[in-house]
Write a protein that holds these residues in place. Structure first.
Motif, mmCIF file in Angstrom:
data_model
loop_
_atom_site.group_PDB
_atom_site.id
_atom_site.type_symbol
_atom_site.label_atom_id
_atom_site.label_comp_id
_atom_site.label_asym_id
_atom_site.label_seq_id
_atom_site.Cartn_x
_atom_site.Cartn_y
_atom_site.Cartn_z
ATOM 1 N N LEU A 50 0.845 -1.189 0.000
ATOM 2 C CA LEU A 50 0.000 0.000 0.000
ATOM 3 C C LEU A 50 0.884 1.243 0.000
ATOM 4 C CD1 LEU A 50 -2.928 0.984 0.118
ATOM 5 C CD2 LEU A 50 -2.707 1.013 2.605
ATOM 6 N N ILE A 51 0.620 2.158 -0.909
ATOM 7 C CA ILE A 51 1.324 3.435 -0.997
ATOM 8 C C ILE A 51 0.336 4.502 -0.550
ATOM 9 C CG2 ILE A 51 2.493 5.054 -2.522
ATOM 10 C CD1 ILE A 51 3.063 2.518 -4.308
ATOM 11 N N GLU A 52 0.750 5.295 0.433
ATOM 12 C CA GLU A 52 -0.151 6.280 1.021
ATOM 13 C C GLU A 52 0.462 7.675 0.968
ATOM 14 O OE1 GLU A 52 -2.155 3.904 4.616
ATOM 15 O OE2 GLU A 52 0.040 3.920 4.640
ATOM 16 N N VAL A 53 -0.404 8.675 0.835
ATOM 17 C CA VAL A 53 0.023 10.071 0.834
ATOM 18 C C VAL A 53 -0.656 10.759 2.018
ATOM 19 C CG1 VAL A 53 0.098 12.237 -0.462
ATOM 20 C CG2 VAL A 53 0.210 10.051 -1.685
ATOM 21 N N TYR A 54 0.167 11.448 2.835
ATOM 22 C CA TYR A 54 -0.332 12.136 4.034
ATOM 23 C C TYR A 54 -0.013 13.616 3.971
ATOM 24 C CZ TYR A 54 -0.757 7.517 6.162
ATOM 25 O OH TYR A 54 -1.107 6.221 6.436
ATOM 26 N N GLU A 55 -0.929 14.433 4.484
ATOM 27 C CA GLU A 55 -0.639 15.852 4.619
ATOM 28 C C GLU A 55 0.093 16.077 5.941
ATOM 29 O OE1 GLU A 55 -4.415 17.800 4.376
ATOM 30 O OE2 GLU A 55 -4.948 17.314 6.426
ATOM 31 N N VAL A 90 4.871 10.711 1.286
ATOM 32 C CA VAL A 90 4.461 9.512 0.552
ATOM 33 C C VAL A 90 5.139 8.334 1.229
ATOM 34 C CG1 VAL A 90 4.438 8.317 -1.668
ATOM 35 C CG2 VAL A 90 4.294 10.815 -1.594
ATOM 36 N N ARG A 91 4.354 7.364 1.665
ATOM 37 C CA ARG A 91 4.897 6.228 2.405
ATOM 38 C C ARG A 91 4.547 4.922 1.716
ATOM 39 N NH1 ARG A 91 3.267 5.795 8.515
ATOM 40 N NH2 ARG A 91 1.691 4.392 7.732
ATOM 41 N N SER A 92 5.546 4.044 1.639
ATOM 42 C CA SER A 92 5.379 2.721 1.053
ATOM 43 C C SER A 92 6.177 1.740 1.898
ATOM 44 C CB SER A 92 5.894 2.714 -0.392
ATOM 45 O OG SER A 92 5.931 1.400 -0.886
ATOM 46 N N LEU A 118 6.614 14.863 -1.141
ATOM 47 C CA LEU A 118 5.958 15.263 -2.384
ATOM 48 C C LEU A 118 5.576 16.730 -2.212
ATOM 49 C CD1 LEU A 118 4.494 14.717 -5.109
ATOM 50 C CD2 LEU A 118 2.498 14.080 -3.728
ATOM 51 N N ILE A 119 6.020 17.561 -3.134
ATOM 52 C CA ILE A 119 5.692 18.984 -3.086
ATOM 53 C C ILE A 119 4.604 19.266 -4.113
ATOM 54 C CG2 ILE A 119 6.549 21.338 -3.378
ATOM 55 C CD1 ILE A 119 9.303 20.252 -2.527
ATOM 56 N N VAL A 120 3.489 19.796 -3.653
ATOM 57 C CA VAL A 120 2.367 20.162 -4.522
ATOM 58 C C VAL A 120 2.340 21.675 -4.607
ATOM 59 C CG1 VAL A 120 -0.140 20.100 -4.807
ATOM 60 C CG2 VAL A 120 1.060 18.110 -3.872
#
Length: 58
Positions: free
Chosen positions: A9-14, A46-48, A55-57
């Motif tokens: 699972l690859i997750e993106v967190y603020e 981003v965690r895997s 990750l810069i948005v």
């Protein structure tokens, strides 16, 4: 994302720790993460598995 273990699972967190996206890696260890359209500019984690990156948005 490339290089993840298949099925992980690859997750993106603020910054507050809230998860904003997730996707499982395919058999080749890749995944296309699509962020919600209302995601604010900023730095995300981003965690895997045990690996992570920023990750810069804009």
């Amino acid at each position: 994302m490339e290089g993840a273990a298949p099925g992980v699972l690859i997750e993106v967190y603020e910054a507050t720790g809230r998860r904003v996206a997730q996707q499982s890696a395919d058999a080749a260890g890749t995944a296309q993460l699509r962020l919600p359209t209302d995601v604010a500019p900023g730095i995300y984690l981003v965690r895997s598995g045990t690996q992570s990156c920023r990750l810069i948005v804009e």
